[in-house]
Scaffold this motif. Sequence first.
Motif, PDB file in Angstrom:
ATOM      1  N   TYR A 146       0.813  -1.220   0.000  1.00  0.00           N
ATOM      2  CA  TYR A 146       0.000   0.000   0.000  1.00  0.00           C
ATOM      3  C   TYR A 146       0.848   1.273   0.000  1.00  0.00           C
ATOM      4  N   ARG A 168      -6.643   5.876   2.605  1.00  0.00           N
ATOM      5  CA  ARG A 168      -7.061   4.468   2.620  1.00  0.00           C
ATOM      6  C   ARG A 168      -8.499   4.344   3.102  1.00  0.00           C
ATOM      7  N   GLN A 172     -11.026   2.845  -0.338  1.00  0.00           N
ATOM      8  CA  GLN A 172     -11.656   1.522  -0.377  1.00  0.00           C
ATOM      9  C   GLN A 172     -13.168   1.613  -0.570  1.00  0.00           C
ATOM     10  N   GLU A 243      -4.713   1.720  -6.048  1.00  0.00           N
ATOM     11  CA  GLU A 243      -5.400   0.507  -5.595  1.00  0.00           C
ATOM     12  C   GLU A 243      -5.030  -0.705  -6.450  1.00  0.00           C
TER      13      GLU A 243
END
Length: 403
Positions: A146, A168, A172, A243
């Motif tokens: 990440y 983050r 998502q 991502e």
Amino acid sequence: MSEASTGGESLTPFTAVLGDQRHEIYATLAARGTVHPITLPAGAAGWLVTGYIETRALLSDPRLVKGGWRSGAFADKLPEDVARGTYMTMLHTDPPAHTRLRKLVTSAFTRRRVEKLAPRIQRMADDLLTEADDAGPVDLISVLAYPLPINVICELIGIPEEDRADFRAWTQPAASPGIYSLEEYQKAVTSLLEYGRGLIEKRRSEPQDDLLSDLIAARDDGDGLTEDELTSMIFVLLLAGHETTVNLIANGVRALLTHPDQLDLLRRRPELLEPAVEEILRHDGPVQNTLPYRTTEPVQVGGITLPEGATVLFALMAANRDDEHFSSSATLDIARGEQTHIAFGHGIHYCLGAPLARIEARIAFRTLLDRFPALRLAEPAHSLTRVPSMILNGLSELPVYLR
């Protein structure tokens, strides 16, 4: 519940998260045919195409379009200013608007330009792994998969380091509408939108040597970027720019560690690193499905007529394991030599950031294998879980021993 229905049985790849269940469901669907009725996570009816030949053909077929900002997830339920500020992207538009938007950022992602970033990416990887080096198990996603791509794309766009901690929590839900509720999704995209507007204001008054400043200058010089297009560009570059690479790195390490013969081959023959990345993309790519397309007239595929106005997804995971195109398609073979996968899509919406994702993955894999010859999983592969999603194919965590 998101599902594909065939022969009275419902299969749910989007929410299949344990081990290789997702691959198994796509394989079952593909064995039954090349196109399937499906219910999307937000509840709409659609069609899922699983065949390789059909997917490549239709992704270049002008009868399938995106439809503009109103085609974005929950666009009819979001406040219009949020939808417009989020979905005026290359991923949601058709020519000529798509052509204009893509042209403005293409130069930033050419292989030549990306290769110049390699030394900086290498330093980032080295620093992250030095910090993570520990005798105990670490989550490789948290320590490398990440932070590496998010820092790279943020530096490229011009997002300050101190602003990156919240992303983050936003990206998502923003990447998985329907898996997350409308309320969760709206909160995430609104947060990203508000951040983007603030950053644009800062860069307009204090330009920097970054992509966002260049895009603002292009708009202010009359090249046609609106405020909504600027915020949408930040949205898509952030999501698509990190991502997918998170998943590529994590899925790739998992694949290599669960195929010790292939890991050993790569260690003995480091010249196979580039084809290994391509095989990982094919074998367990970072994206399950494309964003939805819409038919502008009836379209024949797999013996079925998709009606005008149908919503269509293309299962890239299934197409990349199509036995009609790839021999021993379920087998990881880094010396395969066949590099015709469509993990980055196909046609005019082919992933603009593919060169950047590839070089980040090569650097991550090479650095990991060179520094940690005892690298191994800390938990059985079949117990690892994937993140529920309609679009992405990523692990929730990847516990490993570095030493």
